[in-house]
Motif scaffolding. Structure first.
Motif, PDB file in Angstrom:
ATOM      1  N   PHE A   6      51.217  41.980  26.004  1.00  0.00           N
ATOM      2  CA  PHE A   6      50.959  43.427  25.944  1.00  0.00           C
ATOM      3  C   PHE A   6      49.681  43.838  26.648  1.00  0.00           C
ATOM      4  O   PHE A   6      49.470  45.019  26.921  1.00  0.00           O
ATOM      5  CB  PHE A   6      50.881  43.876  24.474  1.00  0.00           C
ATOM      6  CG  PHE A   6      49.643  43.423  23.751  1.00  0.00           C
ATOM      7  CD1 PHE A   6      49.545  42.141  23.231  1.00  0.00           C
ATOM      8  CD2 PHE A   6      48.557  44.268  23.577  1.00  0.00           C
ATOM      9  CE1 PHE A   6      48.394  41.718  22.565  1.00  0.00           C
ATOM     10  CE2 PHE A   6      47.413  43.853  22.908  1.00  0.00           C
ATOM     11  CZ  PHE A   6      47.332  42.574  22.408  1.00  0.00           C
ATOM     12  N   LYS A   7      48.811  42.881  26.922  1.00  0.00           N
ATOM     13  CA  LYS A   7      47.519  43.219  27.532  1.00  0.00           C
ATOM     14  C   LYS A   7      47.698  43.932  28.866  1.00  0.00           C
ATOM     15  O   LYS A   7      46.830  44.708  29.278  1.00  0.00           O
ATOM     16  CB  LYS A   7      46.691  41.955  27.744  1.00  0.00           C
ATOM     17  CG  LYS A   7      46.464  41.114  26.506  1.00  0.00           C
ATOM     18  CD  LYS A   7      45.465  41.734  25.553  1.00  0.00           C
ATOM     19  CE  LYS A   7      45.238  40.808  24.352  1.00  0.00           C
ATOM     20  NZ  LYS A   7      44.310  41.383  23.375  1.00  0.00           N
TER      21      LYS A   7
ATOM     22  N   SER B 252      37.853  36.294  26.137  1.00  0.00           N
ATOM     23  CA  SER B 252      39.264  36.248  25.794  1.00  0.00           C
ATOM     24  C   SER B 252      39.651  35.014  24.998  1.00  0.00           C
ATOM     25  O   SER B 252      39.088  33.941  25.177  1.00  0.00           O
ATOM     26  CB  SER B 252      40.106  36.304  27.071  1.00  0.00           C
ATOM     27  OG  SER B 252      41.483  36.342  26.750  1.00  0.00           O
TER      28      SER B 252
ATOM     29  N   THR C   5      44.096  38.195  27.394  1.00  0.00           N
ATOM     30  CA  THR C   5      43.304  39.175  28.144  1.00  0.00           C
ATOM     31  C   THR C   5      42.833  38.566  29.461  1.00  0.00           C
ATOM     32  O   THR C   5      42.822  39.228  30.504  1.00  0.00           O
ATOM     33  CB  THR C   5      42.094  39.651  27.307  1.00  0.00           C
ATOM     34  OG1 THR C   5      42.588  40.269  26.118  1.00  0.00           O
ATOM     35  CG2 THR C   5      41.247  40.645  28.062  1.00  0.00           C
TER      36      THR C   5
ATOM     37  N   PHE D  55      35.321  33.203  20.435  1.00  0.00           N
ATOM     38  CA  PHE D  55      35.616  34.465  21.124  1.00  0.00           C
ATOM     39  C   PHE D  55      34.532  35.501  20.827  1.00  0.00           C
ATOM     40  O   PHE D  55      34.093  36.227  21.722  1.00  0.00           O
ATOM     41  CB  PHE D  55      36.975  35.016  20.676  1.00  0.00           C
ATOM     42  CG  PHE D  55      37.189  36.446  21.111  1.00  0.00           C
ATOM     43  CD1 PHE D  55      37.691  36.735  22.369  1.00  0.00           C
ATOM     44  CD2 PHE D  55      36.849  37.505  20.268  1.00  0.00           C
ATOM     45  CE1 PHE D  55      37.854  38.051  22.781  1.00  0.00           C
ATOM     46  CE2 PHE D  55      37.011  38.821  20.677  1.00  0.00           C
ATOM     47  CZ  PHE D  55      37.511  39.101  21.933  1.00  0.00           C
TER      48      PHE D  55
ATOM     49  N   GLY E  54      43.835  41.003  15.896  1.00  0.00           N
ATOM     50  CA  GLY E  54      42.759  40.114  16.325  1.00  0.00           C
ATOM     51  C   GLY E  54      41.489  40.924  16.471  1.00  0.00           C
ATOM     52  O   GLY E  54      40.709  41.100  15.543  1.00  0.00           O
ATOM     53  N   ASN E  55      41.312  41.469  17.684  1.00  0.00           N
ATOM     54  CA  ASN E  55      40.160  42.339  17.921  1.00  0.00           C
ATOM     55  C   ASN E  55      40.468  43.773  17.489  1.00  0.00           C
ATOM     56  O   ASN E  55      39.622  44.645  17.575  1.00  0.00           O
ATOM     57  CB  ASN E  55      39.798  42.278  19.415  1.00  0.00           C
ATOM     58  CG  ASN E  55      38.311  42.243  19.655  1.00  0.00           C
ATOM     59  OD1 ASN E  55      37.528  41.930  18.765  1.00  0.00           O
ATOM     60  ND2 ASN E  55      37.912  42.571  20.862  1.00  0.00           N
TER      61      ASN E  55
ATOM     62  N   ASN F 233      44.923  46.678  19.661  1.00  0.00           N
ATOM     63  CA  ASN F 233      46.315  47.102  19.748  1.00  0.00           C
ATOM     64  C   ASN F 233      46.707  48.000  18.575  1.00  0.00           C
ATOM     65  O   ASN F 233      47.446  48.964  18.748  1.00  0.00           O
ATOM     66  CB  ASN F 233      47.238  45.879  19.825  1.00  0.00           C
ATOM     67  CG  ASN F 233      48.474  46.127  20.666  1.00  0.00           C
ATOM     68  OD1 ASN F 233      48.462  46.936  21.597  1.00  0.00           O
ATOM     69  ND2 ASN F 233      49.548  45.427  20.329  1.00  0.00           N
TER      70      ASN F 233
ATOM     71  N   ALA G  26      45.316  33.101  19.652  1.00  0.00           N
ATOM     72  CA  ALA G  26      45.103  34.428  20.254  1.00  0.00           C
ATOM     73  C   ALA G  26      44.368  35.361  19.299  1.00  0.00           C
ATOM     74  O   ALA G  26      43.632  36.248  19.732  1.00  0.00           O
ATOM     75  CB  ALA G  26      46.437  35.054  20.656  1.00  0.00           C
ATOM     76  N   ILE G  27      44.572  35.173  17.999  1.00  0.00           N
ATOM     77  CA  ILE G  27      43.935  36.062  17.016  1.00  0.00           C
ATOM     78  C   ILE G  27      42.863  35.318  16.202  1.00  0.00           C
ATOM     79  O   ILE G  27      42.570  35.664  15.075  1.00  0.00           O
ATOM     80  CB  ILE G  27      44.982  36.733  16.093  1.00  0.00           C
ATOM     81  CG1 ILE G  27      45.907  35.700  15.442  1.00  0.00           C
ATOM     82  CG2 ILE G  27      45.790  37.757  16.884  1.00  0.00           C
ATOM     83  CD1 ILE G  27      46.821  36.305  14.365  1.00  0.00           C
TER      84      ILE G  27
ATOM     85  N   GLU H 133      54.737  33.373  21.108  1.00  0.00           N
ATOM     86  CA  GLU H 133      53.652  32.492  20.668  1.00  0.00           C
ATOM     87  C   GLU H 133      53.360  32.762  19.188  1.00  0.00           C
ATOM     88  O   GLU H 133      53.755  33.811  18.648  1.00  0.00           O
ATOM     89  CB  GLU H 133      52.422  32.711  21.531  1.00  0.00           C
ATOM     90  CG  GLU H 133      51.887  34.129  21.538  1.00  0.00           C
ATOM     91  CD  GLU H 133      50.529  34.204  22.222  1.00  0.00           C
ATOM     92  OE1 GLU H 133      49.559  33.715  21.629  1.00  0.00           O
ATOM     93  OE2 GLU H 133      50.442  34.741  23.345  1.00  0.00           O
TER      94      GLU H 133
ATOM     95  N   SER I  13      52.101  36.115  17.925  1.00  0.00           N
ATOM     96  CA  SER I  13      53.048  37.211  18.084  1.00  0.00           C
ATOM     97  C   SER I  13      54.062  37.285  16.954  1.00  0.00           C
ATOM     98  O   SER I  13      54.717  38.311  16.772  1.00  0.00           O
ATOM     99  CB  SER I  13      53.775  37.069  19.413  1.00  0.00           C
ATOM    100  OG  SER I  13      52.832  37.005  20.460  1.00  0.00           O
TER     101      SER I  13
ATOM    102  N   THR J  57      53.850  40.306  20.572  1.00  0.00           N
ATOM    103  CA  THR J  57      52.823  40.624  21.557  1.00  0.00           C
ATOM    104  C   THR J  57      52.794  39.748  22.809  1.00  0.00           C
ATOM    105  O   THR J  57      52.331  40.190  23.856  1.00  0.00           O
ATOM    106  CB  THR J  57      51.448  40.565  20.878  1.00  0.00           C
ATOM    107  OG1 THR J  57      51.404  39.369  20.062  1.00  0.00           O
ATOM    108  CG2 THR J  57      51.204  41.764  19.987  1.00  0.00           C
ATOM    109  N   GLY J  58      53.261  38.483  22.679  1.00  0.00           N
ATOM    110  CA  GLY J  58      53.143  37.592  23.836  1.00  0.00           C
ATOM    111  C   GLY J  58      54.268  36.567  23.888  1.00  0.00           C
ATOM    112  O   GLY J  58      54.872  36.220  22.866  1.00  0.00           O
TER     113      GLY J  58
HETATM  114  C1  AN7 Z   1      49.493  37.469  21.704  1.00  0.00           C
HETATM  115  O1  AN7 Z   1      43.346  37.807  24.797  1.00  0.00           O
HETATM  116  O2  AN7 Z   1      41.992  39.165  21.948  1.00  0.00           O
HETATM  117  O3  AN7 Z   1      44.183  43.027  17.746  1.00  0.00           O
HETATM  118  O4  AN7 Z   1      41.268  37.928  24.220  1.00  0.00           O
HETATM  119  O5  AN7 Z   1      46.845  37.702  22.651  1.00  0.00           O
HETATM  120  O6  AN7 Z   1      44.403  43.999  20.039  1.00  0.00           O
HETATM  121  O7  AN7 Z   1      43.059  41.940  19.663  1.00  0.00           O
HETATM  122  C2  AN7 Z   1      44.248  38.610  22.313  1.00  0.00           C
HETATM  123  C3  AN7 Z   1      44.781  39.217  21.236  1.00  0.00           C
HETATM  124  C4  AN7 Z   1      47.875  39.682  19.275  1.00  0.00           C
HETATM  125  C5  AN7 Z   1      45.654  40.654  18.929  1.00  0.00           C
HETATM  126  N1  AN7 Z   1      48.770  38.932  19.922  1.00  0.00           N
HETATM  127  O8  AN7 Z   1      45.534  41.928  19.492  1.00  0.00           O
HETATM  128  C6  AN7 Z   1      42.466  38.107  23.988  1.00  0.00           C
HETATM  129  C7  AN7 Z   1      42.846  38.676  22.667  1.00  0.00           C
HETATM  130  C8  AN7 Z   1      48.437  38.280  21.043  1.00  0.00           C
HETATM  131  C9  AN7 Z   1      47.129  38.365  21.539  1.00  0.00           C
HETATM  132  C10 AN7 Z   1      46.575  39.793  19.703  1.00  0.00           C
HETATM  133  C11 AN7 Z   1      46.168  39.116  20.836  1.00  0.00           C
HETATM  134  P1  AN7 Z   1      44.222  42.784  19.219  1.00  0.00           P
END
Ligand code: AN7
Length: 352
Positions: free
Chosen positions: A61-62, A85, A89, A135, A188-189, A192, A241-242, A288, A291, A319-320
């Protein structure tokens, strides 16, 4: 007309400098895949869909946010972008920087990035810097570096990222004709979550929807600062990722959970891996671990009686793509057998 990508399809609804020329890989317009088997396991009359964001050009989704961020950066004269990242990202920034013909620097935690993401960042030609740290450490470093140099920061603290990512909510509304009752997604961050809430709020304001969804955010139990209510200094989870201990968009995401009547919850690594496997083996959607986290947490909430989804529409943000993380896809699974190159041997093996 052929699909134009996020910037040109949605330009009138995005905060973006007028006249900025799109840097695009024709991202977006991802499918809303029905998940009938998993829907049945959630309860009677549940309509469950995956917004399969792994089908974007760099596999996550990035790309929605990155096309807008790099378009704006190039319009503003940037010749280099930088990000911290957990992997996706980095791959996305690297792809769009390549498209724009500018430099890209990505800073990642050493040993904690899935293979396909690192491969992507390298393939697209980014300068990949690993740190002995997390991260969260990397994000502090690149925030400061962008202040002390001409590097343009393209993490989701950059408002253009949120603008681009909110378009996923527009597409969900296009496909369903209204907002769903529930939206579940990994956190995660928290960029999204912020972006979807903005997107659904925009839709309500323009009158294209009658409601906004209840938002259920899910973190991995070993990396759950928003559930605990404080930052986590050494987050640990299989969902790399999270693996984030201090979300940059914490306050905005907390607002989304509160205003929507939803909440943020935690789920174990085992439950995450089990849901990733169920998505792949019962529905044919390979993602993944991170996701699968949104749906894993949602299913847990249903099992605990915290949510009653019967007769409701539920969208899980996937998401991925799973191909980004081959190590986790194969971990704990039997290795494929090798046989002699004869049909007899093959049929013996099939009947075994
Ligand atoms: C597959 O790539 O933070 O809550 O540095 O790769 O918007 O951060 C990735 C986050 C969910 C969380 N699913 O989204 C990075 C990174 C996947 C992700 C999230 C990420 P955010």
């Amino acid at each position: 007309m052929a699909w134009q990508g996020i910037v040109d399809e949605y330009r009138s609804r995005l905060e973006l400098s007028p006249g900025a020329k799109a840097v695009s890989l024709l991202e977006g317009r991802t499918p809303l895949v029905p998940l009938p088997r998993l829907a049945r396991s959630l309860g009677e009359g549940v309509e469950l869909y995956a917004k399969f964001e792994g089908l974007n050009p760099s596999g996550s989704f990035k790309d929605r946010g990155m096309t807008v961020a790099v378009t704006q950066a190039v319009h503003d004269g940037a010749q280099a972008v930088v990000c911290a990242s957990t992997g996706n990202t980095a791959a996305s920034a690297a792809a769009y920087a390549a498209r724009a013909g500018i430099k890209c620097v990505v800073v990642v935690p050493e040993g904690k990035v899935a293979l396909g993401k690192l491969a992507g960042a390298i393939a697209y030609g980014a300068q990949v810097v690993q740190i002995r740290g997390s991260f969260d450490d990397a994000l502090l470093m690149v925030r400061e570096a962008s202040q002390r140099s001409a590097l343009c920061l393209v993490n989701s603290v950059n408002p253009s990222r949120i603008e681009g990512q909110k378009t996923a909510a527009f597409e969900v509304v296009d496909d369903l004709g209204d907002a769903p009752d529930f939206l579940c997604l990994p956190v995660g961050n928290a960029g999204n979550t912020t972006a979807y809430w903005k997107g659904f709020s925009d839709e309500l304001q323009t009158g294209r929807t009658t409601k906004r969804p209840v938002v259920v955010g899910v973190q991995a139990a070993g990396s759950a600062p928003m559930v605990l209510g404080h930052p986590v200094t050494d987050p640990q989870t299989v969902a790399t990722a999270i693996r984030i201990g201090n979300p940059a968009r914490w306050n905005e995401a907390a607002t989304a959970f509160r205003e929507s009547g939803g909440h943020v919850r935690a789920v174990s690594d085992d439950a995450i891996l089990a849901m990733a496997r169920a998505l792949a083996q019962e529905e044919g959607v390979f993602c993944e671990p991170s996701s699968a986290t949104g749906l894993a947490g949602f299913a847990k909430a249903v099992a605990e009686g915290a949510i009653d989804p019967r007769g409701k529409r539920v969208v899980a943000v996937v998401t991925g793509h799973g191909m980004k993380d081959p190590d986790n896809a194969m971990a704990g699974r039997p290795a494929p057998v090798t046989i002699d190159a004869t049909t007899d041997a093959l049929l013996r093996e099939v009947e075994r």
